[in-house]
Design an enzyme around this catalytic site. Structure first.
Site, mmCIF file in Angstrom:
data_model
loop_
_atom_site.group_PDB
_atom_site.id
_atom_site.type_symbol
_atom_site.label_atom_id
_atom_site.label_comp_id
_atom_site.label_asym_id
_atom_site.label_seq_id
_atom_site.Cartn_x
_atom_site.Cartn_y
_atom_site.Cartn_z
ATOM 1 N N THR A 138 -8.908 14.716 -6.536
ATOM 2 C CA THR A 138 -7.490 14.720 -6.188
ATOM 3 C C THR A 138 -6.812 16.013 -6.633
ATOM 4 O OG1 THR A 138 -5.385 13.680 -6.764
ATOM 5 C CG2 THR A 138 -7.132 13.425 -8.353
ATOM 6 N N ASP A 139 -5.714 16.352 -5.971
ATOM 7 C CA ASP A 139 -4.933 17.519 -6.421
ATOM 8 C C ASP A 139 -4.242 17.238 -7.761
ATOM 9 O OD1 ASP A 139 -3.003 15.705 -5.526
ATOM 10 O OD2 ASP A 139 -2.023 17.104 -4.143
ATOM 11 N N GLU A 140 -4.196 15.937 -8.160
ATOM 12 C CA GLU A 140 -3.467 15.598 -9.388
ATOM 13 C C GLU A 140 -4.144 16.147 -10.639
ATOM 14 O OE1 GLU A 140 -1.833 11.639 -9.492
ATOM 15 O OE2 GLU A 140 -1.904 11.480 -7.313
ATOM 16 N N TYR A 164 -4.882 8.347 -14.832
ATOM 17 C CA TYR A 164 -5.633 8.467 -13.572
ATOM 18 C C TYR A 164 -6.144 9.885 -13.381
ATOM 19 C CZ TYR A 164 -6.294 9.393 -8.593
ATOM 20 O OH TYR A 164 -6.804 9.827 -7.385
ATOM 21 N N LYS A 168 -10.035 11.488 -13.337
ATOM 22 C CA LYS A 168 -10.614 12.219 -12.203
ATOM 23 C C LYS A 168 -11.048 13.616 -12.645
ATOM 24 C CE LYS A 168 -10.802 11.030 -8.388
ATOM 25 N NZ LYS A 168 -11.859 10.256 -7.648
HETATM 26 P P1 NAD Z 1 -8.655 2.777 -2.992
HETATM 27 O O1 NAD Z 1 -8.133 2.329 -4.306
HETATM 28 O O2 NAD Z 1 -7.980 2.350 -1.744
HETATM 29 O O3 NAD Z 1 -10.187 2.336 -2.847
HETATM 30 C C1 NAD Z 1 -11.116 2.457 -3.891
HETATM 31 C C2 NAD Z 1 -12.358 1.659 -3.488
HETATM 32 O O4 NAD Z 1 -13.323 1.791 -4.551
HETATM 33 C C3 NAD Z 1 -12.097 0.155 -3.324
HETATM 34 O O5 NAD Z 1 -12.707 -0.318 -2.150
HETATM 35 C C4 NAD Z 1 -12.741 -0.460 -4.561
HETATM 36 O O6 NAD Z 1 -13.228 -1.774 -4.339
HETATM 37 C C5 NAD Z 1 -13.872 0.519 -4.841
HETATM 38 N N1 NAD Z 1 -14.301 0.509 -6.243
HETATM 39 C C6 NAD Z 1 -13.513 0.549 -7.344
HETATM 40 N N2 NAD Z 1 -14.277 0.524 -8.459
HETATM 41 C C7 NAD Z 1 -15.573 0.492 -8.029
HETATM 42 C C8 NAD Z 1 -16.823 0.466 -8.707
HETATM 43 N N3 NAD Z 1 -16.898 0.478 -10.045
HETATM 44 N N4 NAD Z 1 -17.951 0.460 -7.966
HETATM 45 C C9 NAD Z 1 -17.889 0.442 -6.603
HETATM 46 N N5 NAD Z 1 -16.735 0.449 -5.918
HETATM 47 C C10 NAD Z 1 -15.588 0.482 -6.624
HETATM 48 O O7 NAD Z 1 -8.712 4.362 -3.102
HETATM 49 P P2 NAD Z 1 -8.492 5.455 -1.973
HETATM 50 O O8 NAD Z 1 -7.038 5.720 -1.832
HETATM 51 O O9 NAD Z 1 -9.296 5.110 -0.790
HETATM 52 O O10 NAD Z 1 -9.120 6.727 -2.693
HETATM 53 C C11 NAD Z 1 -10.487 7.087 -2.505
HETATM 54 C C12 NAD Z 1 -10.786 8.292 -3.367
HETATM 55 O O11 NAD Z 1 -9.918 9.362 -3.014
HETATM 56 C C13 NAD Z 1 -10.565 8.039 -4.850
HETATM 57 O O12 NAD Z 1 -11.617 8.655 -5.558
HETATM 58 C C14 NAD Z 1 -9.246 8.702 -5.147
HETATM 59 O O13 NAD Z 1 -9.212 9.176 -6.484
HETATM 60 C C15 NAD Z 1 -9.248 9.855 -4.168
HETATM 61 N N6 NAD Z 1 -7.915 10.290 -3.745
HETATM 62 C C16 NAD Z 1 -7.057 9.434 -3.115
HETATM 63 C C17 NAD Z 1 -5.803 9.888 -2.696
HETATM 64 C C18 NAD Z 1 -4.852 8.986 -1.962
HETATM 65 O O14 NAD Z 1 -3.777 9.462 -1.563
HETATM 66 N N7 NAD Z 1 -5.153 7.728 -1.727
HETATM 67 C C19 NAD Z 1 -5.421 11.203 -2.949
HETATM 68 C C20 NAD Z 1 -6.313 12.041 -3.619
HETATM 69 C C21 NAD Z 1 -7.553 11.584 -3.981
HETATM 70 P P1 TYD Z 2 1.946 7.057 -4.892
HETATM 71 O O1 TYD Z 2 1.817 6.581 -3.489
HETATM 72 O O2 TYD Z 2 1.785 6.070 -6.003
HETATM 73 O O3 TYD Z 2 0.952 8.297 -5.049
HETATM 74 P P2 TYD Z 2 0.825 9.382 -6.277
HETATM 75 O O4 TYD Z 2 1.457 8.834 -7.480
HETATM 76 O O5 TYD Z 2 -0.663 9.487 -6.411
HETATM 77 O O6 TYD Z 2 1.468 10.639 -5.778
HETATM 78 O O7 TYD Z 2 3.371 7.708 -5.048
HETATM 79 C C1 TYD Z 2 3.799 8.776 -4.226
HETATM 80 C C2 TYD Z 2 5.150 9.243 -4.730
HETATM 81 O O8 TYD Z 2 6.097 8.178 -4.505
HETATM 82 C C3 TYD Z 2 5.174 9.471 -6.231
HETATM 83 O O9 TYD Z 2 6.038 10.574 -6.502
HETATM 84 C C4 TYD Z 2 5.751 8.194 -6.809
HETATM 85 C C5 TYD Z 2 6.694 7.731 -5.723
HETATM 86 N N1 TYD Z 2 6.853 6.263 -5.617
HETATM 87 C C6 TYD Z 2 8.152 5.704 -5.584
HETATM 88 O O10 TYD Z 2 9.172 6.421 -5.670
HETATM 89 N N2 TYD Z 2 8.265 4.354 -5.471
HETATM 90 C C7 TYD Z 2 7.182 3.535 -5.385
HETATM 91 O O11 TYD Z 2 7.342 2.281 -5.318
HETATM 92 C C8 TYD Z 2 5.869 4.121 -5.390
HETATM 93 C C9 TYD Z 2 4.639 3.275 -5.278
HETATM 94 C C10 TYD Z 2 5.764 5.499 -5.498
#
Ligand code: NAD
Ligand code: TYD
Length: 363
Positions: A138-140, A164, A168
């Site tokens: 992630t960019d975080e 989190y 990562k």
């Molecule tokens: P998500 O939370 O929707 O899905 C995570 C999946 O991993 C779920 O299906 C869960 O059951 C599975 N999981 C959790 N623990 C597990 C374990 N111990 N063994 C096997 N499976 C397991 O997450 P997402 O949004 O799809 O994110 C996917 C990846 O992308 C993550 O690594 C996250 O850090 C990264 N990412 C997500 C975002 C975003 O905006 N969603 C942004 C940047 C990076």
């Molecule tokens: P989120 O979707 O949780 O992603 P991330 O924290 O990984 O960026 O949140 C996106 C942005 O929205 C973040 O700045 C937090 C804000 N946010 C709210 O203002 N209200 C909410 O209920 C949630 C879930 C997020």
């Protein structure tokens, strides 16, 4: 000859979109996918319904921490690449309970690395060199930007600020170490905030759509001026395909959507899309439901991505314009009530109570 990819976390939001994209009819030559997922609260088999009967998709219910299972899958399916999506992915949950983040994101990734090293030790030089370990990060991990700071590049130092992002970043260090120390052909990607179909409604976009339609408040943290760079999940899938096909082992690639927006402007746009596509019965705008609530502790102000490297090296750029992508996303949620109903479990409602109705965030 190795010819299967192991996707972990492929029942989650991005993983499921990636698997559906990989096995799409437009990609008839795709190699098979073994999809390992623990089905935590965020995993949802309903998302994989379109490939449930596809012989190229094999779902395995299991944990990335189960070394014997991962080793067996690598061996039995002669896996040529791992794409690791499995993670605890929600910042707010990491603040309330970081343990699972350490266990899955750090220890789980370490376990995958070790299983991959063991598997590689049984392969000939050609298959070893062709193998890929893709760590979806992630960019975080880069921390937070001020409004005028340049965006994160691949050389921005890590400065994680939530449990989190710290988990990562730790995993990324382990992956980099495995490349430098053991030559594991690993690549790390740092993407920005994803949005699109199949996202669990704890994250900003689907939570706002869900709450709006249920007549509940739209909780904006703090002043709502935080900035995120929004990447459509289909663009993320295409970027990962490019990384798998042409990315250089040992490298990291940033992936963004070229769509920096303030949270409040995203919420307002969602409200106006809903006003148009599914108007409230009383004719008022959904924006009337916006409520400013207590800010997230340590809330990162701004993320932004410099993606010149992936554009120059791999020829990838995002294709989905944010306004169109958000409209399509609203459309998808409006047309998929059954998918949403399926995740409205007791556990999910309890999470909403803990995060939004506690004294802390009730402002
Ligand atoms: P998500 O939370 O929707 O899905 C995570 C999946 O991993 C779920 O299906 C869960 O059951 C599975 N999981 C959790 N623990 C597990 C374990 N111990 N063994 C096997 N499976 C397991 O997450 P997402 O949004 O799809 O994110 C996917 C990846 O992308 C993550 O690594 C996250 O850090 C990264 N990412 C997500 C975002 C975003 O905006 N969603 C942004 C940047 C990076
Ligand atoms: P989120 O979707 O949780 O992603 P991330 O924290 O990984 O960026 O949140 C996106 C942005 O929205 C973040 O700045 C937090 C804000 N946010 C709210 O203002 N209200 C909410 O209920 C949630 C879930 C997020």
């Amino acid at each position: 000859m190795v010819n299967t990819i192991l996707v972990t976390g492929g029942a989650g939001f991005i993983g499921a979109n990636f698997v559906l994209d990989w096995l799409a009819p437009s990609n008839p030559d795709a190699c098979p996918v073994v999809n390992l997922d623990a089905l935590t609260y965020a995993g949802n088999l309903a998302s994989l319904e379109p490939v449930a009967r596809d012989p190229r998709h094999r779902f395995v219910h299991g944990d990335i921490n189960d070394r014997a299972l991962v080793s067996r899958l690598l061996r039995e399916h002669r896996v040529g690449a791992i794409v690791n999506f499995a993670a605890e992915s929600h910042v707010d949950r990491s603040i309330l309970g970081p343990d699972a983040f350490v266990q899955t994101n750090i220890v789980g990734t370490f376990n995958l690395i070790e299983a991959a090293r063991e598997w590689l030790s049984t392969l000939g030089a050609t298959d070893r060199a062709a193998f890929r370990f893709i760590q979806v990060s992630t960019d975080e991990v880069f921390g937070a930007l001020e409004p005028d700071d340049p965006p994160f590049s691949e050389t921005t130092p890590f400065s994680p600020r939530s449990p989190y992002s710290a988990s990562k970043a730790s995993a990324d260090h382990l992956v980099q170490a495995a490349w430098h120390t053991y030559g594991l052909p690993a690549i790390i990607t740092h993407c920005s905030n994803n949005y699109g179909p199949l996202q669990f409604p704890e994250k900003l976009v689907p939570l706002m759509i869900r709450n709006a339609r249920r007549g509940e408040r739209l909780p904006v943290y703090g002043d709502g001026r935080q900035v995120r760079d929004w990447l459509h999940v289909s663009d993320h899938a295409s970027a990962l395909r490019a990384v798998l096909a042409r990315g250089r082992p040992g490298q990291t690639y940033n992936i963004g959507g070229s769509a920096e927006r303030e949270n409040l402007s995203v919420v307002n746009l969602l409200c106006s899309l809903l006003d148009e596509l599914s108007p409230r019965a009383d004719g008022a705008s959904y924006a009337a439901q916006i409520a400013y609530v207590t800010d997230r502790p340590g809330h990162d102000r701004r993320y932004a991505i410099d993606q010149r490297k992936i554009a120059a090296e791999l020829g990838w750029e995002p294709a989905v314009a944010f306004e169109q992508g958000l409209r399509d996303t609203v459309d998808w949620y409006l047309g998929n009530d059954a998918w949403i109903a399926g995740i409205e479990t007791g556990a999910y409602r309890q999470w909403l109570d803990t995060n939004y109705r506690s004294g802390e965030r009730a402002r």
